[in-house]
Design a protein around this motif. Structure first.
Motif, PDB file in Angstrom:
ATOM      1  N   ILE A  25       0.841  -1.195   0.000  1.00  0.00           N
ATOM      2  CA  ILE A  25       0.000   0.000   0.000  1.00  0.00           C
ATOM      3  C   ILE A  25       0.878   1.248   0.000  1.00  0.00           C
ATOM      4  O   ILE A  25       2.034   1.218   0.416  1.00  0.00           O
ATOM      5  CB  ILE A  25      -0.956   0.031   1.205  1.00  0.00           C
ATOM      6  N   ALA A  26       0.296   2.364  -0.472  1.00  0.00           N
ATOM      7  CA  ALA A  26       1.030   3.630  -0.474  1.00  0.00           C
ATOM      8  C   ALA A  26       0.958   4.320   0.874  1.00  0.00           C
ATOM      9  O   ALA A  26       1.850   5.099   1.223  1.00  0.00           O
ATOM     10  CB  ALA A  26       0.476   4.549  -1.559  1.00  0.00           C
ATOM     11  N   GLY A  27      -0.092   4.049   1.642  1.00  0.00           N
ATOM     12  CA  GLY A  27      -0.200   4.673   2.950  1.00  0.00           C
ATOM     13  C   GLY A  27      -1.539   4.402   3.604  1.00  0.00           C
ATOM     14  O   GLY A  27      -2.452   3.831   2.997  1.00  0.00           O
ATOM     15  N   ILE A  28      -1.646   4.817   4.865  1.00  0.00           N
ATOM     16  CA  ILE A  28      -2.866   4.680   5.656  1.00  0.00           C
ATOM     17  C   ILE A  28      -3.335   6.071   6.062  1.00  0.00           C
ATOM     18  O   ILE A  28      -2.560   6.858   6.601  1.00  0.00           O
ATOM     19  CB  ILE A  28      -2.615   3.828   6.916  1.00  0.00           C
ATOM     20  N   ILE A  29      -4.594   6.364   5.786  1.00  0.00           N
ATOM     21  CA  ILE A  29      -5.190   7.634   6.177  1.00  0.00           C
ATOM     22  C   ILE A  29      -5.987   7.400   7.452  1.00  0.00           C
ATOM     23  O   ILE A  29      -6.929   6.589   7.465  1.00  0.00           O
ATOM     24  CB  ILE A  29      -6.113   8.174   5.079  1.00  0.00           C
ATOM     25  N   THR A  30      -5.622   8.078   8.526  1.00  0.00           N
ATOM     26  CA  THR A  30      -6.294   7.850   9.805  1.00  0.00           C
ATOM     27  C   THR A  30      -6.339   9.118  10.631  1.00  0.00           C
ATOM     28  O   THR A  30      -5.498  10.011  10.468  1.00  0.00           O
ATOM     29  CB  THR A  30      -5.595   6.731  10.593  1.00  0.00           C
ATOM     30  N   ASP A  31      -7.326   9.184  11.518  1.00  0.00           N
ATOM     31  CA  ASP A  31      -7.412  10.304  12.451  1.00  0.00           C
ATOM     32  C   ASP A  31      -7.033   9.885  13.864  1.00  0.00           C
ATOM     33  O   ASP A  31      -7.267  10.629  14.811  1.00  0.00           O
ATOM     34  CB  ASP A  31      -8.815  10.918  12.431  1.00  0.00           C
ATOM     35  N   CYS A  32      -6.450   8.686  14.004  1.00  0.00           N
ATOM     36  CA  CYS A  32      -5.946   8.271  15.315  1.00  0.00           C
ATOM     37  C   CYS A  32      -4.836   9.225  15.756  1.00  0.00           C
ATOM     38  O   CYS A  32      -4.112   9.765  14.907  1.00  0.00           O
ATOM     39  CB  CYS A  32      -5.377   6.854  15.233  1.00  0.00           C
ATOM     40  N   PRO A  33      -4.657   9.431  17.055  1.00  0.00           N
ATOM     41  CA  PRO A  33      -3.558  10.280  17.517  1.00  0.00           C
ATOM     42  C   PRO A  33      -2.221   9.781  16.989  1.00  0.00           C
ATOM     43  O   PRO A  33      -1.991   8.573  16.879  1.00  0.00           O
ATOM     44  CB  PRO A  33      -3.630  10.148  19.046  1.00  0.00           C
ATOM     45  N   ALA A  34      -1.350  10.711  16.648  1.00  0.00           N
ATOM     46  CA  ALA A  34      -0.068  10.354  16.031  1.00  0.00           C
ATOM     47  C   ALA A  34       0.769   9.455  16.921  1.00  0.00           C
ATOM     48  O   ALA A  34       1.594   8.673  16.421  1.00  0.00           O
ATOM     49  CB  ALA A  34       0.700  11.624  15.687  1.00  0.00           C
ATOM     50  N   ASN A  35       0.576   9.537  18.242  1.00  0.00           N
ATOM     51  CA  ASN A  35       1.380   8.727  19.165  1.00  0.00           C
ATOM     52  C   ASN A  35       0.737   7.384  19.498  1.00  0.00           C
ATOM     53  O   ASN A  35       1.190   6.689  20.415  1.00  0.00           O
ATOM     54  CB  ASN A  35       1.659   9.507  20.450  1.00  0.00           C
ATOM     55  N   HIS A  36      -0.321   7.010  18.788  1.00  0.00           N
ATOM     56  CA  HIS A  36      -0.953   5.707  19.010  1.00  0.00           C
ATOM     57  C   HIS A  36       0.094   4.607  18.839  1.00  0.00           C
ATOM     58  O   HIS A  36       0.876   4.615  17.896  1.00  0.00           O
ATOM     59  CB  HIS A  36      -2.096   5.516  18.013  1.00  0.00           C
TER      60      HIS A  36
ATOM     61  N   ARG B 164       4.910   3.050  11.555  1.00  0.00           N
ATOM     62  CA  ARG B 164       5.918   3.982  11.021  1.00  0.00           C
ATOM     63  C   ARG B 164       7.311   3.380  11.104  1.00  0.00           C
ATOM     64  O   ARG B 164       8.104   3.493  10.160  1.00  0.00           O
ATOM     65  CB  ARG B 164       5.872   5.304  11.785  1.00  0.00           C
ATOM     66  N   ARG B 165       7.623   2.770  12.229  1.00  0.00           N
ATOM     67  CA  ARG B 165       8.963   2.160  12.374  1.00  0.00           C
ATOM     68  C   ARG B 165       9.165   1.067  11.338  1.00  0.00           C
ATOM     69  O   ARG B 165      10.294   0.833  10.887  1.00  0.00           O
ATOM     70  CB  ARG B 165       9.113   1.586  13.784  1.00  0.00           C
ATOM     71  N   ASP B 166       8.093   0.403  10.944  1.00  0.00           N
ATOM     72  CA  ASP B 166       8.178  -0.666   9.947  1.00  0.00           C
ATOM     73  C   ASP B 166       8.154  -0.137   8.525  1.00  0.00           C
ATOM     74  O   ASP B 166       8.216  -0.919   7.569  1.00  0.00           O
ATOM     75  CB  ASP B 166       7.030  -1.662  10.132  1.00  0.00           C
ATOM     76  N   GLY B 167       8.041   1.183   8.361  1.00  0.00           N
ATOM     77  CA  GLY B 167       8.127   1.778   7.031  1.00  0.00           C
ATOM     78  C   GLY B 167       6.815   2.110   6.365  1.00  0.00           C
ATOM     79  O   GLY B 167       6.803   2.495   5.190  1.00  0.00           O
ATOM     80  N   THR B 168       5.688   2.003   7.084  1.00  0.00           N
ATOM     81  CA  THR B 168       4.396   2.329   6.486  1.00  0.00           C
ATOM     82  C   THR B 168       4.141   3.828   6.593  1.00  0.00           C
ATOM     83  O   THR B 168       4.300   4.419   7.662  1.00  0.00           O
ATOM     84  CB  THR B 168       3.268   1.576   7.219  1.00  0.00           C
ATOM     85  N   SER B 169       3.717   4.431   5.508  1.00  0.00           N
ATOM     86  CA  SER B 169       3.398   5.851   5.494  1.00  0.00           C
ATOM     87  C   SER B 169       2.032   6.077   6.148  1.00  0.00           C
ATOM     88  O   SER B 169       1.051   5.409   5.814  1.00  0.00           O
ATOM     89  CB  SER B 169       3.378   6.375   4.060  1.00  0.00           C
ATOM     90  N   ILE B 170       1.986   7.036   7.076  1.00  0.00           N
ATOM     91  CA  ILE B 170       0.742   7.374   7.770  1.00  0.00           C
ATOM     92  C   ILE B 170       0.367   8.807   7.423  1.00  0.00           C
ATOM     93  O   ILE B 170       1.173   9.734   7.604  1.00  0.00           O
ATOM     94  CB  ILE B 170       0.882   7.237   9.290  1.00  0.00           C
ATOM     95  N   ILE B 171      -0.836   9.009   6.927  1.00  0.00           N
ATOM     96  CA  ILE B 171      -1.355  10.344   6.623  1.00  0.00           C
ATOM     97  C   ILE B 171      -2.313  10.750   7.730  1.00  0.00           C
ATOM     98  O   ILE B 171      -3.306  10.063   7.985  1.00  0.00           O
ATOM     99  CB  ILE B 171      -2.056  10.386   5.267  1.00  0.00           C
ATOM    100  N   ASP B 172      -2.009  11.854   8.406  1.00  0.00           N
ATOM    101  CA  ASP B 172      -2.807  12.321   9.534  1.00  0.00           C
ATOM    102  C   ASP B 172      -4.029  13.087   9.030  1.00  0.00           C
ATOM    103  O   ASP B 172      -3.898  14.176   8.473  1.00  0.00           O
ATOM    104  CB  ASP B 172      -1.937  13.207  10.427  1.00  0.00           C
ATOM    105  N   ALA B 173      -5.206  12.525   9.243  1.00  0.00           N
ATOM    106  CA  ALA B 173      -6.438  13.164   8.789  1.00  0.00           C
ATOM    107  C   ALA B 173      -6.851  14.324   9.680  1.00  0.00           C
ATOM    108  O   ALA B 173      -7.804  15.038   9.355  1.00  0.00           O
ATOM    109  CB  ALA B 173      -7.570  12.135   8.727  1.00  0.00           C
ATOM    110  N   ASN B 174      -6.137  14.508  10.796  1.00  0.00           N
ATOM    111  CA  ASN B 174      -6.437  15.627  11.688  1.00  0.00           C
ATOM    112  C   ASN B 174      -5.730  16.910  11.265  1.00  0.00           C
ATOM    113  O   ASN B 174      -6.026  17.992  11.783  1.00  0.00           O
ATOM    114  CB  ASN B 174      -6.029  15.288  13.123  1.00  0.00           C
ATOM    115  N   ALA B 175      -4.777  16.776  10.351  1.00  0.00           N
ATOM    116  CA  ALA B 175      -3.965  17.940   9.966  1.00  0.00           C
ATOM    117  C   ALA B 175      -4.765  18.909   9.105  1.00  0.00           C
ATOM    118  O   ALA B 175      -5.679  18.508   8.381  1.00  0.00           O
ATOM    119  CB  ALA B 175      -2.737  17.465   9.204  1.00  0.00           C
TER     120      ALA B 175
END
Length: 253
Positions: free
Chosen positions: A224-235, A242-253
């Motif tokens: 996948i290219a990334g995950i779009i989520t509104d979970c807190p960034a420190n979840h 993120r440590r495993d290399g998955t791109s996370i897009i913050d929907a709260n931004a």
């Protein structure tokens, strides 16, 4: 300790820790691994946890039927949907998965948008009728009423004849160890077929889907290219992803 007391303890620990490791719980309670595994089987049969190798994870609330899912975390889904809608470029071809979050994406689209949308969801297609600039292609097949999407051999065959720039994928669970999951084997196969026809796949993950698991895996995270989520960034799960290399897009931004 009575079985009912063990079940309450296991569910409390699952809610607190986000996972259960059978051998650790067995050692802590001085019980056999078989006893704990039997407890987990009973809890899973009651829909209270999702069994995985070595233990259990929280079960996804998103495996409820379509009508029930409409009332689960609607604000969270809207945040994810608005973020996902911004990924759709004018003139592009986009595959939209079925589900309540993708329906929220439809509501978030600009009325003036010109693009092509392919979907296997009659609900999504109907939601696009009023968008004059969007060409809609509906993939046929057997309709899976639980999620209001077409699945099965005919739908997968139809998917092989398309190609797209972007696929917005809905899942019921996102977890760092179990990956992307959903509750039906035919739906999982259809999602894989659609992902294989898009240049990029982004996962729509409203808050209730992060850190939980369902029975059937959909895709490896490296596809996948990334995950779009509104979970807190420190979840915790997002941090591990993120440590495993998955791109996370913050929907709260």
């Amino acid at each position: 300790m009575l079985a009912a007391e063990r079940h309450d303890l296991l569910l409390s620990r699952l809610a607190h820790d986000g996972k259960l490791v059978a051998k650790e719980i067995a050692a802590e309670l001085g019980l056999s691994g078989d006893s704990i595994r039997r407890d987990l089987r009973e809890l899973a049969a009651a829909g209270l946890c999702q069994r995985v190798y070595g233990g259990a994870l929280p079960v996804s609330p998103a495996i409820a039927d379509y009508a029930a899912r409409s009332s689960v975390q609607p604000e969270s889904k809207d945040r994810v949907a608005r973020c996902a809608a911004r990924l759709i470029d004018p003139g592009s071809t986009v595959i939209l998965d079925g589900g309540t979050t993708t329906l929220a994406v439809v509501r978030a689209l600009a009325p003036s948008l010109d693009c092509t949308i392919i979907t296997h969801s009659p609900t999504i297609a109907a939601g696009l009728v009023s968008h004059a600039g969007i060409d809609v292609f509906l993939l046929g097949g057997r309709m899976f009423k639980h999620s209001a999407v077409t699945c099965g051999a005919a739908a997968v065959e139809a998917a092989q004849r398309i190609s797209a720039d972007l696929f917005l994928l809905g899942v019921t669970g996102v977890h760092s160890s179990e990956g992307l999951t959903t509750g039906d084997v035919d739906e999982a196969a259809m999602k894989r077929a659609l992902a294989s026809r898009a240049a990029e796949t982004y996962v729509l993950a409203s808050a209730e889907k992060v850190g939980v698991s369902s029975r059937y895996r959909v895709l490896p995270l490296n596809q996948i290219a990334g995950i779009i989520t509104d979970c807190p960034a420190n979840h915790q799960i997002l941090s591990q992803l993120r440590r495993d290399g998955t791109s996370i897009i913050d929907a709260n931004a």
